[in-house]
Design an enzyme around this catalytic site. Structure first.
Site, PDB file in Angstrom:
ATOM      1  N   SER A  65       4.069 -31.608 -25.234  1.00 14.21           N
ATOM      2  CA  SER A  65       4.657 -30.479 -24.511  1.00 14.21           C
ATOM      3  C   SER A  65       3.612 -29.643 -23.786  1.00 14.21           C
ATOM      4  CB  SER A  65       5.464 -29.601 -25.472  1.00 14.21           C
ATOM      5  OG  SER A  65       6.565 -30.313 -25.987  1.00 14.21           O
ATOM      6  N   HIS A 126      -2.909 -32.404 -31.145  1.00 16.47           N
ATOM      7  CA  HIS A 126      -3.543 -31.137 -31.521  1.00 16.47           C
ATOM      8  C   HIS A 126      -5.022 -31.305 -31.871  1.00 16.47           C
ATOM      9  CE1 HIS A 126       0.141 -28.628 -31.868  1.00 16.47           C
ATOM     10  NE2 HIS A 126       0.713 -29.790 -32.118  1.00 16.47           N
ATOM     11  N   HIS A 457       5.851 -38.527 -30.560  1.00 18.85           N
ATOM     12  CA  HIS A 457       6.272 -38.705 -29.181  1.00 18.85           C
ATOM     13  C   HIS A 457       6.142 -40.176 -28.791  1.00 18.85           C
ATOM     14  CE1 HIS A 457       5.075 -34.217 -28.414  1.00 18.85           C
ATOM     15  NE2 HIS A 457       6.206 -34.343 -29.092  1.00 18.85           N
TER      16      HIS A 457
END
EC number: 5.4.2.12
Length: 532
Positions: A65, A126, A457
């Site tokens: 995202s 991340h 994802h």
């Protein structure tokens, strides 16, 4: 009647809505989506790329995202922090990074400990284990022996039980560097909350700051015991494995490169006026963040943000046009901070509305999330007739898809489809144009080839639909708008500028998704009506 100049272009981001032909394990194909199906058939549509080099990531790396919204708003391929930091590890420049050396210097000065906190994952969303390996080499090169690793387990951007393999990789990195010890382990559910659920963050903070002898188990043993209870990496209970708490005089490096889920734990360590929960500020403490988590934080930053100029929101503002952004809590930073290239403050004429996400442990318990309220906010903004650009994000496909629960994800998809019908009707009433797309895939792949839940994802393409409005028509086009078939997320901002009749700045290197017109307008085009 509203003036044609303020019929809006509305960018609708269906977060995690990827495209995949197969029905098996595909929540999107399984769901009833009459609105999306009708729009896909009735209006110009194609598929676009949202992963790998098309969004500034390594080849084959799934999008996310943050990356998606950066590219959407920038109108160019934005080199991602994952690539920048990996390059620094590979070329050795991480060993000379001033902020990281500052932490090492403080540790030597105080004769104290160096703590490495981060998501121990190869997911690349991340953090990445290669970066931890680079930090261990840095510590060894600086002669620091007391190096304590505080491992945050993933299970969300990776397979739910991939953590045990990641621990094995960390043990190899430790052996190679000759320094390092895993002293705590904790699921990201606690350490990486971003929705101000301070009870979770407090558990992680206390794990890191309250010392003890440890549980007498290795990280691998803790994970195996956790899996035996049916619990995945994301929800591993905060567990101390060995002594090594963060104390005055220590140095800390938080090696997550994505800001949104690293902020709250960082605030607990560095903010003097912290209000999340009661705690005593640890001083002195040299706390270094890998990237800029918050421009207002007074901490050394290892990899400073890139300066993106002439991004979509800025161009719209510079031409005196108003814009509106809305999303629920989970995706609000993405339509604001990330969409604006890492800038917190709104541009002139940019209004925002945050819709609270439901306060539940996991979103399979509330798959509708706050989609209805987000839709209401967007429709209210459109009805005002003052905004040229509206950006809306639906979080459901991604956030519920991450739970791995098929039934709940199907309900999430159907909720968004119904909301999309209401939204498109409002856009048509205003004579505007909707661009419907996604930032990455997720909900179209709910389990792998072995039938195991897939909570990460995907690298699948995503839909792109142009729902052209009655008063936002493109001059020079006939009954159809031809779309490019090689598009990527960075091409959407130039498309929006074309629809708004604004010039594309040279910094914006994406290309409009709309092919040049091959013939003149020969007849009017009326929006196709779809049932709501």
């Amino acid at each position: 009647m509203l003036d044609a100049s303020i019929s809006p272009v509305v960018l609708v981001i269906l977060d995690g809505w990827g495209y995949r032909n197969a029905t098996e394990g595909n929540a999107i194909r399984t769901a009833e989506t009459p609105i999306m199906d009708a729009l896909w058939e009735a209006y110009p549509s194609t598929l676009i790329h949202t992963s790998g080099k098309d969004v500034g990531l390594p080849d084959g790396q799934m999008g996310n995202s943050e990356v998606g919204h950066l590219n959407l708003g920038a109108g160019r391929i934005v080199p991602q922090e994952l690539v920048r930091i990996t390059d620094a590890v590979e070329d050795g420049s991480i060993l000379e990074n001033p902020a990281l050396l500052q932490a090492c210097s403080a540790v030597r000065q105080h004769g104290s400990k160096l703590h490495l906190i981060g998501l121990c994952s190869d997911g690349g969303v991340h953090a990445h284990l290669d970066h931890l390996g680079g930090l261990l080499k840095l510590a060894a090169a600086q002669g620091i022996q007391d190096v304590y690793i505080h491992a945050i387990t993933d299970g969300r951007d990776t397979n739910p039980t991939e953590g045990v393999n990641c621990i094995t990789k960390i043990e190899r990195l430790i052996a190679t560097a000759g320094v390092g010890q895993i002293v705590t382990i904790c699921g990201r559910y606690f350490a990486m909350d971003r929705d101000r659920r301070w009870d979770r963050v407090r558990k992680a903070y206390e794990l890191l700051t309250i010392d003890g002898e440890g549980c007498g188990q290795t990280a691998t043993e803790v994970l195996q015991e956790t899996y035996a209870k049916g619990v995945s990496d994301e929800f591993v209970e905060p567990t101390r494995l060995a002594p090594g708490a963060i104390a005055p005089g220590d140095g800390v490096i938080f090696f997550n490169f994505r800001p949104d889920r690293a902020r709250q734990l960082t605030y607990a360590f560095v903010e003097a006026e912290f209000e999340g929960f009661e705690r005593d500020l640890i001083q002195p403490l040299t706390f270094v963040t890998f990237t800029q988590y918050d421009a207002n934080l007074n901490v050394p930053v290892a990899f400073e943000p890139q300066n993106l100029t002439n991004i979509l929101g800025e161009v719209v503002a510079n031409h005196g046009l108003r814009q509106f952004r809305t999303a629920e809590t989970e995706k609000y930073p993405h339509v604001t901070y990330f969409f604006n290239g890492g800038i917190e403050e709104p541009f002139p004429g940019e209004d925002r509305e945050l819709i609270p996400s439901p306060m539940v442990a996991t979103y399979d318990r509330a798959p509708k999330m706050s989609a209805q309220a987000v839709t209401d906010a967007a429709i209210a903004a459109i009805d005002k007739g003052i905004y040229s650009l509206v950006v809306i994000n639906y979080a459901n496909p991604d956030m519920v898809g991450h739970t791995g629960k098929m039934g709940a994800t199907v309900e999430a998809i159907e909720t968004v489809d119904r909301c999309l019908g209401r939204l498109v009707s409002a856009i048509n009433r205003a004579g505007g144009t909707a661009l419907i797309t996604a930032d990455h895939g997720n909900a179209e792949y709910m389990w792998d080839e072995n039938g195991e839940p897939w909570t990460a994802h995907t690298t699948n393409l995503v839909p792109f639909i142009v729902v052209e409005g009655e008063r936002r028509k493109l001059p020079g086009f006939g009954t159809e708008i031809p779309l490019r078939e090689d598009g990527r997320l960075s091409d959407i901002a130039p498309t929006i500028l074309q629809l708004l009749g604004l010039p594309q700045p040279v910094e914006m290197t994406g290309r409009s998704m709309i092919e040049p017109a091959a013939y003149e307008v020969k007849q009017g085009r009326t929006p196709v009506k779809v049932g709501v």
